[in-house]
Design an enzyme around this catalytic site. Sequence first.
Site, PDB file in Angstrom:
ATOM      1  N   ASP A 169      85.610 109.578   6.259  1.00  5.60           N
ATOM      2  CA  ASP A 169      85.209 108.623   7.299  1.00  5.60           C
ATOM      3  C   ASP A 169      85.552 108.866   8.569  1.00  5.60           C
ATOM      4  OD1 ASP A 169      83.382 107.461   5.398  1.00  5.60           O
ATOM      5  OD2 ASP A 169      84.817 105.868   4.818  1.00  5.60           O
ATOM      6  N   ASP A 170      86.691 109.949   8.629  1.00  7.60           N
ATOM      7  CA  ASP A 170      87.117 110.013  10.072  1.00  7.60           C
ATOM      8  C   ASP A 170      86.281 110.979  10.797  1.00  7.60           C
ATOM      9  OD1 ASP A 170      90.101 110.129  11.421  1.00  7.60           O
ATOM     10  OD2 ASP A 170      89.025 111.847  11.841  1.00  7.60           O
TER      11      ASP A 170
END
Length: 229
Positions: A169-170
């Site tokens: 999700d980065d």
Amino acid sequence: MPASPRAAVSLPDAFTVSARRALARADPSLAALMRKVGPFRLQLKPLLSPFAALAESIIYQQLHGRAAATIFARLCERVGGGTGLTPEALLATPVDALRAAGVSGAKAAALKDLAEKTRAGTVPSLAQVRRLSDEALIERFTEVRGIGQWTVEMLLIFQLGRPDVLPVDDYAIRKGFMFLQGLKESPRPREVLAYGERWRPWRSVASWYLWRSLELPEIQEASRRAKKD
């Protein structure tokens, strides 16, 4: 919550040349990237207290580093710094005092929830943290208001030194992966996760290289060209 069936391995103490060799064999594209970036130099920040680490993470969310550091320092002045930053001290601090330190209403509520869940045992102690698996820690820590999986993953990599974490999700991870694969647009998290299976059990190492790849001149230039287009 059950402990991990195998002992947690920490980086960089457990990191050897064999990790890079294993990644290079599994993924020639990553091997080329690792050669460009250079030696693996993950800097760990010691985890002295899960409660204090998560409290700091809550303050830093969605803020620039300098502003967050100022607010966190003010918080410590009112609640206690170092070993003085405890659940009991935070619960005894009025919300108005937290707000006066620059803490938003939502973050003040999250800090109070963190303190309550630490006292209740939902947030594990440091000794328990060292025994629990990555998955168990994500499950336990994300029960706290305002703590998401990404926050826990950063703690796992940069404070606990866990070797097999891939924070899909980065944004920077996905951007690094996009350049690694020569994609024209950012991939979906599940695509990075699926591809990253070949990097086990060193996905934290692969993640570090994806982050560092964005500092390479050719990738910075490609990023600038993409913005112009």
